[in-house]
Every structure is written in structure tokens, then in C-alpha cells.
Design an enzyme around this catalytic site. Sequence first.
Site: not given
Length: 272
Positions: A50, A61, A175
Site C-alpha cells: 500500500e 492519518d 479495508y
Amino acid sequence: MATALNRIDQLFADRDRKRFIPFLTVGDPSIEATFHLVKAMVEAGADLIELGVPYSDPLADGPTIQRASERALKNGVTIRDALQLVKRLRESGMEASIVLFTYFNPVLQYGIERFFADLAAYGADGVVIPDLPIEENGPAVTSAKQHGIHVISLVAPTSSSRINTIGAQATGFLYCVSSLGVTGARADLREDLADFLERVKASTSVPTAVGFGISTPDQVRAVAPHTDGIIVGSAIVQQIEKHAEQLKDPKQMPEAVEKIKTFVHQLASALQ
């Protein structure tokens, strides 16, 4: 070489074997370092890579990957550089699956149709766009399908009633976000993680992979029975940050890459 669509599908064809998926930011601390780190991670047991595209406002993030993005952006790294890196990796003979992780604005600026055409042309297999909800991803999904690219959907514990909708639309793999909040290594995982993952698996026909917060071999072993793949990002990016100065020095880079390769191998081996 397998086609873009089939590479991920083939990867997860054997559902009895767990897959290891490391994350790293393109251009941290340099494009050259990223190239060698990716190659080393595949040698260490990574099944899918990834690649994070550096972005100035990475909402999903945590601090570790934010710092990695900042370092890469200072180097002038763009989404175009990420695509060129994919091309270079393929030209070097790398067969492992590659998925880009990017926010929607860089894709929009690049051009949706052009982006997916180049993903396919350069050898990528999919893309994760965390700030693009399924209710608004129609144009991206349509273009992706035309070029044989998977748009990887994210599903979180807070997705609640949307889990079935997300699961039904998912392609490639789903995911699964293991914890609330942003990315980042965590000492402990959610107590209800297994229940969440079982609910997700019941909602979809595609494989699942778990990320956000997994950082140790013990955590990899604990989560593995409940999923098809394990994604580790911040813990690996921390190692890259730790060895950043060595990675920027051509003479010291091989030693630093080897240290990070060993760390990744320890994580990947926990799945076996």
C-alpha cells in the site's frame, strides 16, 4: 504478468492463507528509498504493498504518517511521482499487488479518468480513497471498472447500518478499520473487534483486510483468525522515520533497508 483486476483477485483466491500488507509513504525520505524499501518488503513476505500518496491535509492519518507526508511533500513528491514509482517497480520485475492510498482532491486535480487510466497503464491494482464516501464515488468506480482497477472501500466500527451497503459494493478486498480515529500504532485493540469483523465478513463476498493500529507480531496473530489480510502502516513508517538519515545516504541506505526489512519480516511471519 497478471492484469490489474486479476492480481488482487488471484492474491486472495486461497482464503486459507493470510496476506500481509505493509504501508509506506511515497518519497519518505526519498523516492529512491521508497523503491528499495518496497522491494525489500516483498522479499520479507509482503503480499500487497500500500503506497501512500503524500497529502497536505491527511484527515485519516495520525501524527506518524502525517510527518511522513510532510517529509515527502518537502521533497516535492506528487501523485504523478507515485504513479511513476509504480511503473518503475513493475519494470523492475515486481509482481506483488500494489494499491495506492490517496485522498480525493489529488485525484480530482489529476483528472478522474486520466488517473484510473494511468493506474492501469503503470501497473497498479487498486486505490483507497478514504475521504470519498460510497454515496459519492460513482464516477470513480465507473472509471475504475473501465480500466480494471479496484476501488477499495473502507468500513469502520462506526459504519453501523452502512456496513451492509459498503460490503455489497466492495471489490478487491474490504479495508476494515480496527479502531476509531486516525491511523497510528496502538498498545491495545478494541475488545469488540472480532465481533465487528464477523459482521463485516457476513456483509460481503470479497476478502477483508484489517488496518489502523496493528503494530506488533502479537497483534497480528490475535487479529489474523478473523480476517484475510493484515495491514500495518504507522509501525513501519516509524521505523522508516527512525532510519531516515541513513536512508538518505546512498552508502548507508542498504543497511537501513535491511533493518526495516527484518522488522517487516517479523510482522509478516506472525501470519504463518
